[in-house]
Scaffold this motif. Structure first.
Motif, short mmCIF file in Angstrom:
data_model
loop_
_atom_site.label_atom_id
_atom_site.label_comp_id
_atom_site.label_asym_id
_atom_site.label_seq_id
_atom_site.Cartn_x
_atom_site.Cartn_y
_atom_site.Cartn_z
N TYR A 1 0.80 -1.22 0.00
CA TYR A 1 0.00 0.00 0.00
C TYR A 1 0.84 1.28 0.00
CZ TYR A 1 -4.14 2.81 0.95
OH TYR A 1 -5.15 3.71 0.84
N LEU B 1 1.35 2.91 -3.22
CA LEU B 1 0.19 3.66 -3.73
C LEU B 1 0.18 5.08 -3.15
CD1 LEU B 1 -2.46 3.48 -5.40
CD2 LEU B 1 -3.61 2.79 -3.31
N ILE B 2 0.45 5.19 -1.85
CA ILE B 2 0.48 6.51 -1.20
C ILE B 2 1.52 7.40 -1.90
CG2 ILE B 2 0.90 7.74 0.96
CD1 ILE B 2 0.30 5.15 2.43
N ILE C 1 0.32 8.54 -5.41
CA ILE C 1 -0.77 9.54 -5.37
C ILE C 1 -0.18 10.94 -5.25
CG2 ILE C 1 -2.64 10.41 -3.91
CD1 ILE C 1 -3.47 7.49 -3.45
N GLY C 2 0.90 11.08 -4.48
CA GLY C 2 1.54 12.39 -4.31
C GLY C 2 1.97 13.01 -5.63
N TYR D 1 -0.58 5.14 -12.82
CA TYR D 1 -0.30 4.79 -11.42
C TYR D 1 -1.20 3.65 -10.95
CZ TYR D 1 2.80 8.79 -11.00
OH TYR D 1 3.83 9.67 -11.15
N LEU D 2 -2.43 3.59 -11.46
CA LEU D 2 -3.28 2.44 -11.12
C LEU D 2 -2.64 1.15 -11.66
CD1 LEU D 2 -6.89 3.79 -11.87
CD2 LEU D 2 -5.78 3.56 -9.66
N PHE E 1 0.33 -0.12 -9.62
CA PHE E 1 -0.10 -0.78 -8.38
C PHE E 1 -0.41 -2.25 -8.66
CE2 PHE E 1 -3.30 -1.47 -4.90
CZ PHE E 1 -2.42 -1.27 -3.86
N TYR F 1 -6.74 15.38 -0.58
CA TYR F 1 -5.38 14.84 -0.51
C TYR F 1 -4.79 14.94 0.90
CZ TYR F 1 -0.42 14.07 -1.20
OH TYR F 1 0.86 13.60 -1.09
N PHE G 1 -6.41 12.61 3.29
CA PHE G 1 -5.88 11.25 3.10
C PHE G 1 -4.53 11.10 3.81
CE2 PHE G 1 -3.35 8.43 0.18
CZ PHE G 1 -4.04 7.25 0.41
N ILE H 1 -3.58 8.96 7.35
CA ILE H 1 -2.51 7.96 7.48
C ILE H 1 -1.56 8.35 8.62
CG2 ILE H 1 -0.55 6.88 6.31
CD1 ILE H 1 -2.06 7.49 3.67
N ILE I 1 -7.72 0.37 0.06
CA ILE I 1 -7.60 0.19 -1.40
C ILE I 1 -8.63 1.04 -2.16
CG2 ILE I 1 -7.63 -1.50 -3.29
CD1 ILE I 1 -5.30 -2.12 -1.52
N GLY J 1 -7.75 4.77 -1.61
CA GLY J 1 -6.59 5.21 -2.38
C GLY J 1 -6.91 5.34 -3.86
N PHE J 2 -7.57 4.32 -4.42
CA PHE J 2 -7.99 4.40 -5.82
C PHE J 2 -8.97 5.56 -6.00
CE2 PHE J 2 -6.95 0.40 -8.39
CZ PHE J 2 -5.78 0.17 -7.69
N VAL K 1 -8.96 8.38 -4.44
CA VAL K 1 -8.24 9.66 -4.53
C VAL K 1 -7.74 9.87 -5.96
CG1 VAL K 1 -6.25 10.98 -3.71
CG2 VAL K 1 -7.59 9.65 -2.09
N ILE K 2 -7.24 8.81 -6.58
CA ILE K 2 -6.76 8.93 -7.97
C ILE K 2 -7.91 9.27 -8.91
CG2 ILE K 2 -5.78 7.63 -9.92
CD1 ILE K 2 -3.96 6.21 -8.01
#
Lengths: 572, 102
Positions: free
Chosen positions: A105, A108-109, A112-113, A329-330, A333, B37, B40, B44, B64, B67-68, B70-71
């Motif tokens: 995970y 993924l974090i 996202i940044g 990015y998806l 992952f 963002y 999120f 964490i 999961i 996170g997806f 947010v994208i």
């Protein structure tokens, strides 16, 4: 085997996990591979294609405008792909999939940044940039201000960002290509340097754009295929894929001595949630700010907004760029989880020590072989090489334009340089940058340069972005305020990075915990300093120049909002 | 641009409308993005267990889809802005241009 630890440091720098601890997970030593002929043949195909494009582009590159902006004739969709090609580095592809494979995970974090800056750039900057600028972001920042000081500042900001980004890419290119193709480090660096010079020198922005578009298509196609094959294996059930990955990680944990079944199960399930990547809230916010606002201050990205004919196309470009980058990015992952189940369980990819052959950064490469055989492995290796070329060409072009357009044409020649001499200076600069990049790439081979990409983002967020933002949106901003605040942001972000653990401890070698600045990124502090500097100095500025600066706001705002007077695409 | 033309355009009600509506829209979406963002990230930083919690009997965690999400949100919010700017706002600025340059 040559000094694997040092080489691993270089590769890690390129893969640029700027967060301490996290980087350590990504770093793995790698041995030079046997010469990979499939990959070399495919890469040669890419090079021949791009050289033909460069020849075609060279015939179209006659003026400075053609060189910097491809004559402004790129469509929004093409530019969106080119931006994605500029932004999705080999580091994101190999580094993030490796990070997902190692810590799940957290990868993924991290990714996202890198995505969340794009909407900010869209909402606040993209169309205004297009309406005000011509060739470089300094055109926008200096629109209503005294030209010389702002241009000198913007060129410094650009060159620092470009230099650090470029060195990181060169060092990474050398290490990566050594791994993938079995070529010597220095040969790889020279090949990258020469090809990038040829693209930029002869084909300017047109060739650079097409190299980036082709690379983006190849990378997206390759990553899509890998993710598809992984999902296909699990009947397109995410739960099945995750469950299998958790089982693999649990088994790996259980194989270690003195591990209870409960501890092993917890270690397996840990990949499904946040781990150690985000520690203290201040580091988390500061790092997030560097990525978010740095994206809106990267000169080679900002430059791409001048290649489209209108604000409408500029908006479409970011729309497409954000979509492709988010999609990518998806995919990374899924690829990272695929690497857990396909690669970590296959003895063929593991060395005698139980670690990945070539290091963790080879996760996506091994997965390519697992799902597509040797030919697809060659394809993915060639794509990784092409990816580096596209990124360094964009960086070089941006650095060359800062020297020729901002420093030479505007500061030295007072805006009176003709197109031909400006073009000559950009070409000379391109050659100089290429040579310097190759020399530094070789010189930094054995240095720990993990800080370089995060420094580039921190400077972009703390120097370029605040000046651009305030000059475009705040009417009371003055030349003096912008220059003082901009340099405050620039200097503080560089100094705080040097004092942070990633340079102080990892590069300069002081003991752990001794870094005077304890956080991972300076952006939270240096951005505040830059904005405060611009605000206070502008407020106190009562000079004659300040009156001109403020009077210039209305015409600037009208043009930035409506596009009336904006530079048009050149006719071809 | 000449100062007189700029002042004329600035006085145009269509221009006022374009400027205030686009600015409000842009800032609203900017704040939404910042909230999502940093929300999120801070979630964490302060409580990792929320995202690590399982959704059902399987291994799937709340992290999961979030996170997806947010994208997807990032892509959607960009699309929403571009859609409105490329239709409504561009029509307004065309009107302003015609008015100013006639």
């Amino acid at each position: 085997m040559k000094t694997p630890i040092l080489r691993a440091g270089a590769l890690a720098a390129f893969l640029a996990a700027p967060v301490q601890g996290f980087a350590a997970d990504v770093i793995e030593a790698g041995e030079k591979q046997a010469t990979n002929w499939t990959a070399i043949v495919m890469f040669a195909g890419f090079v021949i294609l791009t050289l033909f494009i460069t020849k075609w582009a060279a015939a179209k590159t006659k003026s400075a405008s053609d060189f910097y902006t491809a004559g402004g004739g790129i469509t929004g969709f093409q530019n969106g792909l080119a931006i994605a090609g500029d932004y999705m580095s080999a580091a994101s592809f190999l580094g993030i999939s490796a990070a997902v494979m190692v810590s799940g995970y957290d990868g993924l974090i991290y990714s996202i940044g890198f995505l969340v800056g794009w909407p900010i750039l869209t909402f606040l900057m993209a169309e205004r940039l297009r309406n005000l600028g011509k060739f470089t972001f300094a055109d926008v920042a200096a629109f209503r201000f005294a030209q010389t000081p702002i241009r000198v500042f913007a060129a410094s900001g650009t060159l620092i960002v470009v230099a650090f980004y470029l060195i990181a890419q060169m060092v990474g290119a050398g290490s990566l290509i050594e791994l993938l193709f079995g070529l010597d480090y220095w040969i790889a660096v020279v090949v990258v340097g020469v090809l990038m010079m040829v693209y930029v020198l002869f084909g300017g922005m047109t060739a650079t754009t097409w190299v980036q578009i082709i690379k983006a298509c190849l990378l997206l196609a390759g990553a899509t295929f890998m993710a598809f094959m992984v999902m296909y294996h699990y009947g397109f059930s995410p739960e099945a894929m995750f469950a299998d990955a958790v089982r693999v990680k649990t088994d790996l944990a259980a194989a270690k001595p003195d591990t209870t079944p409960e501890a092993a199960a917890a270690a397996g399930q840990a990949i499904m949630g946040p781990g150690t990547f985000i520690k203290d809230p201040i580091s988390a916010i500061s790092f997030g700010m560097a990525l978010m606002f740095g994206t809106a201050g990267l000169p080679h990205i900002l430059m791409r907004f001048f290649t489209v004919p209108s604000a409408k196309e500029a908006r479409k470009s970011v729309m497409w760029a954000t979509t492709w980058i988010g999609y990518f990015y998806l995919l990374t992952f899924i690829i990272g989880f695929g690497a857990i189940t396909f690669v970590l369980t296959n003895p063929g990819f593991l060395g005698a020590d139980g670690l990945l052959v070539g290091g963790n950064n080879m996760a996506a490469v091994h997965l390519a072989k697992a799902v597509g055989g040797n030919v697809f492995l060659g394809f993915i290796s060639a794509v990784a090489f092409a990816t580096i070329l596209a990124v360094v060409a964009g960086l070089t072009l941006s650095g060359a334009s800062a020297v020729s357009h901002d420093l030479y044409a505007t500061v030295i020649k007072g805006g009176k340089a003709d197109s031909a001499s400006e073009l000559r200076v950009s070409r000379i600069t391109t050659i100089c940058l290429g040579i310097v990049a190759v020399i530094l790439g070789i010189a930094f081979q054995k240095q720990n340069i993990a800080f370089m990409v995060s420094l580039a983002f921190a400077v972009a967020a703390s120097a370029n972005f605040p000046v651009l933002f305030m000059s475009v949106l705040w009417k009371d901003c003055t030349t003096k305020g912008a220059v003082v605040g901009g340099f405050l942001g620039l200097i503080s972000s560089v100094v705080l990075t040097v004092l942070s653990p990633s340079v102080w401890e990892a590069t300069l070698g002081y003991p752990k915990g001794s870094a005077p600045f304890p956080y991972t990124s300076p952006a939270l502090f240096s951005m505040v300093l830059a904005f405060l500097g611009i605000w206070i100095v502008s407020k106190m500025d009562n000079s004659a120049r300040a009156r001109i600066d403020r009077a210039g706001f209305l015409p600037q705002q009208v043009r930035s909002e409506t596009g009336i007077g904006a530079s048009e695409a050149s006719a071809h | 641009m000449e100062a007189s033309l700029a002042e004329r355009i600035a006085a145009d009600p269509n221009y006022q409308k374009l400027k205030s509506e686009r600015s409000r829209f842009g800032w609203t979406l900017t704040i939404a993005m910042l909230v999502v963002y940093y929300g999120f990230v801070l979630l964490i930083a302060f409580d990792k267990d929320v995202l690590a919690a399982r959704m059902g009997s399987g291994v799937m965690t709340w992290g999961i889809p979030i996170g997806f999400g947010v994208i997807i949100f990032t892509i959607l919010v960009t699309g929403i802005y571009v859609r409105r700017a490329n239709s409504e706002f561009d029509e307004l600025s065309e009107k302003i241009k015609r008015e100013a340059l006639k």
